[in-house]
Write a protein that holds these residues in place. Structure first.
Motif, short mmCIF file in Angstrom:
data_model
loop_
_atom_site.label_atom_id
_atom_site.label_comp_id
_atom_site.label_asym_id
_atom_site.label_seq_id
_atom_site.Cartn_x
_atom_site.Cartn_y
_atom_site.Cartn_z
N SER A 156 48.14 25.47 53.34
CA SER A 156 49.44 26.20 53.40
C SER A 156 50.62 25.52 53.10
CB SER A 156 49.21 26.89 55.01
OG SER A 156 50.45 27.68 55.09
N TRP A 214 51.78 26.64 60.76
CA TRP A 214 51.52 26.98 59.16
C TRP A 214 50.98 28.33 59.26
CZ3 TRP A 214 53.58 23.73 55.56
CH2 TRP A 214 53.71 22.51 55.82
N LEU A 215 51.46 28.71 58.25
CA LEU A 215 51.07 30.51 58.12
C LEU A 215 49.41 30.26 57.84
CD1 LEU A 215 52.12 33.36 57.76
CD2 LEU A 215 52.25 32.88 55.32
N HIS A 216 48.77 31.37 58.40
CA HIS A 216 47.32 31.58 58.30
C HIS A 216 46.69 30.24 58.65
CE1 HIS A 216 48.36 35.06 56.21
NE2 HIS A 216 48.90 34.82 55.46
N VAL A 229 55.96 29.10 59.83
CA VAL A 229 56.31 30.35 60.71
C VAL A 229 57.08 29.73 61.74
CG1 VAL A 229 55.88 32.50 61.91
CG2 VAL A 229 54.34 31.77 59.63
N ARG A 247 53.77 27.40 53.65
CA ARG A 247 54.74 28.12 54.61
C ARG A 247 54.65 27.87 56.01
NH1 ARG A 247 54.75 34.12 52.20
NH2 ARG A 247 57.16 33.87 52.90
N SER A 250 60.62 36.55 64.65
CA SER A 250 59.95 35.31 63.69
C SER A 250 60.60 35.37 62.28
CB SER A 250 58.56 35.61 63.77
OG SER A 250 58.01 35.77 64.81
N THR A 265 59.80 33.24 58.35
CA THR A 265 58.93 32.14 57.49
C THR A 265 59.63 31.44 56.63
OG1 THR A 265 57.00 33.80 57.87
CG2 THR A 265 57.05 32.26 56.13
#
Length: 77
Positions: free
Chosen positions: A63, A40-42, A67, A65, A75, A77
């Protein structure tokens, strides 16, 4: 570098309703990519694909989004 394609695209509704999501990471030819990081992004919530390129990722409420990264690919997303 080649772009990674996620075979399964999940609707936002499915992501929010289920405790985990499953998918398979493949290249442009449809061949699975084992050892790919999916997260998961962040966040620090993630998984690594198995020998068949499949993964199961726990839901992360903060999250929406995902990745997908692999050392041999760009990479996405």
């Amino acid at each position: 570098m080649r772009k990674i394609y996620l075979l399964s695209i999940f609707l936002l509704f499915n992501i929010l309703c289920f405790s985990s999501i499953r998918g398979k990471v493949v290249d442009k030819k449809g061949e699975s990519i084992p050892g790919t990081n999916v997260y998961w992004l962040h966040s620090t919530v993630g998984a690594v694909t198995d020998l068949n390129g499949e993964f199961e990722l726990a839901h992360h409420a903060q999250s929406n989004r995902i990745v997908v990264s692999n050392i041999a690919y760009m990479s996405d997303t």
